[in-house]
Design a protein around this motif. Structure first.
Motif, PDB file in Angstrom:
ATOM      1  N   TRP A 343     -81.548 -20.596 -32.095  1.00 23.85           N
ATOM      2  CA  TRP A 343     -81.730 -19.519 -33.078  1.00 23.85           C
ATOM      3  C   TRP A 343     -81.684 -18.211 -32.294  1.00 23.85           C
ATOM      4  O   TRP A 343     -82.607 -17.903 -31.543  1.00 23.85           O
ATOM      5  N   ALA A 344     -80.580 -17.493 -32.463  1.00 22.69           N
ATOM      6  CA  ALA A 344     -80.333 -16.338 -31.593  1.00 22.69           C
ATOM      7  C   ALA A 344     -80.349 -15.037 -32.394  1.00 22.69           C
ATOM      8  O   ALA A 344     -79.676 -14.930 -33.419  1.00 22.69           O
ATOM      9  N   LYS A 345     -81.108 -14.088 -31.902  1.00 24.89           N
ATOM     10  CA  LYS A 345     -81.167 -12.765 -32.545  1.00 24.89           C
ATOM     11  C   LYS A 345     -79.878 -12.026 -32.211  1.00 24.89           C
ATOM     12  O   LYS A 345     -79.485 -11.959 -31.039  1.00 24.89           O
ATOM     13  N   LEU A 346     -79.229 -11.510 -33.236  1.00 27.73           N
ATOM     14  CA  LEU A 346     -77.916 -10.895 -33.010  1.00 27.73           C
ATOM     15  C   LEU A 346     -78.052  -9.521 -32.364  1.00 27.73           C
ATOM     16  O   LEU A 346     -78.928  -8.730 -32.727  1.00 27.73           O
ATOM     17  N   PRO A 347     -77.136  -9.235 -31.427  1.00 27.88           N
ATOM     18  CA  PRO A 347     -77.131  -7.891 -30.834  1.00 27.88           C
ATOM     19  C   PRO A 347     -76.464  -6.890 -31.782  1.00 27.88           C
ATOM     20  O   PRO A 347     -75.695  -7.278 -32.672  1.00 27.88           O
ATOM     21  N   ALA A 348     -76.714  -5.580 -31.566  1.00 28.56           N
ATOM     22  CA  ALA A 348     -76.008  -4.537 -32.323  1.00 28.56           C
ATOM     23  C   ALA A 348     -74.519  -4.654 -31.987  1.00 28.56           C
ATOM     24  O   ALA A 348     -74.171  -5.040 -30.869  1.00 28.56           O
ATOM     25  N   PRO A 349     -73.617  -4.364 -32.882  1.00 34.71           N
ATOM     26  CA  PRO A 349     -73.836  -3.808 -34.217  1.00 34.71           C
ATOM     27  C   PRO A 349     -73.997  -4.880 -35.291  1.00 34.71           C
ATOM     28  O   PRO A 349     -73.906  -4.591 -36.473  1.00 34.71           O
ATOM     29  N   TRP A 350     -74.251  -6.113 -34.885  1.00 32.51           N
ATOM     30  CA  TRP A 350     -74.239  -7.208 -35.865  1.00 32.51           C
ATOM     31  C   TRP A 350     -75.635  -7.520 -36.393  1.00 32.51           C
ATOM     32  O   TRP A 350     -75.791  -8.431 -37.202  1.00 32.51           O
ATOM     33  N   ASN A 351     -76.655  -6.770 -35.916  1.00 36.40           N
ATOM     34  CA  ASN A 351     -78.026  -7.245 -36.139  1.00 36.40           C
ATOM     35  C   ASN A 351     -78.471  -7.271 -37.598  1.00 36.40           C
ATOM     36  O   ASN A 351     -79.499  -7.855 -37.889  1.00 36.40           O
ATOM     37  N   GLN A 352     -77.708  -6.664 -38.491  1.00 36.89           N
ATOM     38  CA  GLN A 352     -78.078  -6.810 -39.904  1.00 36.89           C
ATOM     39  C   GLN A 352     -76.938  -7.415 -40.706  1.00 36.89           C
ATOM     40  O   GLN A 352     -76.891  -7.274 -41.922  1.00 36.89           O
ATOM     41  N   ASN A 353     -76.003  -8.045 -40.027  1.00 36.52           N
ATOM     42  CA  ASN A 353     -74.887  -8.622 -40.783  1.00 36.52           C
ATOM     43  C   ASN A 353     -74.407  -9.940 -40.183  1.00 36.52           C
ATOM     44  O   ASN A 353     -73.319 -10.041 -39.617  1.00 36.52           O
ATOM     45  N   SER A 354     -75.254 -10.942 -40.346  1.00 43.28           N
ATOM     46  CA  SER A 354     -74.954 -12.232 -39.726  1.00 43.28           C
ATOM     47  C   SER A 354     -73.729 -12.894 -40.356  1.00 43.28           C
ATOM     48  O   SER A 354     -72.985 -13.609 -39.681  1.00 43.28           O
ATOM     49  N   VAL A 355     -73.513 -12.649 -41.652  1.00 42.33           N
ATOM     50  CA  VAL A 355     -72.360 -13.291 -42.308  1.00 42.33           C
ATOM     51  C   VAL A 355     -71.063 -12.719 -41.741  1.00 42.33           C
ATOM     52  O   VAL A 355     -70.126 -13.455 -41.394  1.00 42.33           O
ATOM     53  N   GLU A 356     -71.040 -11.397 -41.593  1.00 46.81           N
ATOM     54  CA  GLU A 356     -69.839 -10.758 -41.044  1.00 46.81           C
ATOM     55  C   GLU A 356     -69.616 -11.212 -39.589  1.00 46.81           C
ATOM     56  O   GLU A 356     -68.492 -11.490 -39.179  1.00 46.81           O
ATOM     57  N   PHE A 357     -70.713 -11.292 -38.839  1.00 48.93           N
ATOM     58  CA  PHE A 357     -70.599 -11.758 -37.447  1.00 48.93           C
ATOM     59  C   PHE A 357     -69.936 -13.136 -37.406  1.00 48.93           C
ATOM     60  O   PHE A 357     -68.968 -13.360 -36.678  1.00 48.93           O
ATOM     61  N   CYS A 358     -70.464 -14.058 -38.223  1.00 49.87           N
ATOM     62  CA  CYS A 358     -69.950 -15.435 -38.163  1.00 49.87           C
ATOM     63  C   CYS A 358     -68.525 -15.519 -38.687  1.00 49.87           C
ATOM     64  O   CYS A 358     -67.701 -16.288 -38.163  1.00 49.87           O
TER      65      CYS A 358
END
Ligand SMILES: Cc1ncc(COP(=O)(O)O)c(C=O)c1O
Length: 405
Positions: A343-358
């Motif tokens: 379970w990994a905390k996303l770095p910026a700029p993805w930290n509030q958009n996990s769906v977009e990151f994935c």
């Protein structure tokens, strides 16, 4: 065509979006490394397969099994439980075979909730816990799991008005997706809370065996009673906190401990009235799992357990390889003590958009992961990687992630 309103909350599912993103990645020629599904890639053991194969030739297994399963299965489940946790279980009234624990946890709300009643669920949590509540026309109150609280819910934060309308609380530790483990003291607090507020306490327990040494494997002494607890299990069962089985029901599965996800076999253990109520729901819905699969499960539960230890060692190696690789690219992620997930905390700029990151990650690199938001609001800002490949491929995945970042 007009469909029931209860279907609506089941329609939006970020995992379906991820499936589409994976299909796009494949169609543009990406080589997929799928770390998005918590389905073990390891095989079921030979003695389990053999028991099922023999059953296939036994015509007495070919008919309906009806809703109570076999006595031999219920006894094996009760014995397994007693050996692991030192709590005695009546195989006739306190055990119910299930077509996987997901089936059981999703059906139970139908036995407990009237329309509008609340279920208290972990956020993030396993999607079928919410799915079952929606099917029962219940309401969901989510208990946020935050890193600063070791991903345990703060029971005192649940509003009194919600509690007054609540019928059930669902816990699940070792936890999917955060990989957190819960101490017995927390379970004791939860049992007392549920007794006080007249709630059923549901504990979904699929990762009971997927626990690494760091969690303190082996038996321990209870400080107050001086009793040896957990004769064989490093993590507590909810019934150790509720030995009278006053409010609790626990769900096990053979999917994880015995790599039998595709076989669809699990069981519930707990309060006899709850077991009976779930049995009544199931009797309206299904005729139970095939008897041959139950025989395979008996072989798994009563046979040699070396395969379980081997699987844990494999997942531990994978965990270490993946975590080391993440650390080497500068992504600091805590080392989980249990489960098959990171379970990994996303770095910026993805930290509030996990769906977009994935979505972008799989399209650009072929590495598929699960967006934290898919497990609930409080999962946003995180991503879950399932350790379902061997270390070299996990390291390749991290190499691609590094390029993407
Ligand atoms: C918390 C949790 N519950 C239930 C399940 C599903 O278990 P089963 O295969 O027994 O339905 C999973 C599978 O990943 C899980 O993580």
């Amino acid at each position: 065509m007009q469909f029931a309103k209860r279907l609506q909350p089941l329609q939006s599912n970020v995992f379906a979006d991820m499936d589409r993103a994976k299909a796009v990645a494949l169609s543009i020629g990406r080589q997929l490394i799928d770390l998005s599904l918590g389905s073990s890639d390891l095989p079921a053991e030979a003695h389990v397969i053999e028991a099922i194969a023999q059953s296939l030739h036994d015509r007495s297994t070919h008919g309906y099994l009806l809703f109570h399963g076999t006595q031999a299965f219920r006894q094996a489940a009760a014995d397994w439980y007693e050996q692991k946790f030192g709590i005695s279980v009546d195989p006739e009234t306190e055990v119910l075979p299930l077509i996987g624990s997901q089936e059981g946890t999703a059906h139970l709300p139908l036995a407990l909730l009237d329309p509008g009643d609340f279920a208290l669920l972990l956020d993030p949590g396993y999607p079928s816990h919410a799915g079952g509540v929606y099917l029962a026309n219940g309401q969901i109150y989510t208990m946020p799991l935050l890193a600063k609280n070791d991903f345990l819910p703060v029971l005192a934060d649940i509003p009194a008005a919600v509690l007054a309308q609540s019928r059930m609380m669902v816990l699940s530790y070792p936890h999917n997706p955060t990989a957190a483990i819960a101490p017995l003291a927390f379970f004791q607090e939860a049992v007392a809370f549920c007794q006080q507020h007249n709630l059923v306490l549901v504990h979904d327990f699929p990762y009971v065996d997927l626990v690494f040494e760091e969690a303190g494997v082996g038996s321990r002494k209870d400080k107050e009673t001086n009793r040896i607890i957990n004769p064989q299990s490093p993590v507590p069962s909810i019934l150790q906190a509720d030995p009278e089985k006053s409010v609790s029901i626990e769900f096990f599965t053979l999917s994880k401990s015995y790599n039998m996800g595709g076989f669809r076999i699990g069981y519930a253990i707990g309060n006899a009235q709850l077991i009976n109520a779930l049995r009544q729901v199931k009797a309206a819905v299904d005729f139970n799992q095939y008897g041959g699969i139950l025989n395979g499960a008996i072989a798994a539960l009563t046979g040699p357990q070396a395969g379980v230890t081997d699987s844990v060692a494999i997942f531990r190696k994978r965990r270490d390889a993946f975590i080391n690789a993440l650390h080497s690219i500068g992504w600091q992620v805590p080392t989980p003590k249990a489960t098959m997930y990171i379970w990994a905390k996303l770095p910026a700029p993805w930290n509030q958009n996990s769906v977009e990151f994935c979505t972008q990650l799989v399209k650009q690199t072929g590495v598929a992961a699960s967006p934290g938001a898919g497990f609930g609001k409080s999962g946003e800002g995180y991503v879950r990687f399932a350790l379902v490949h061997e270390p070299p491929l996990l390291e390749t995945a991290v190499g691609r992630i590094a390029e993407f970042l």
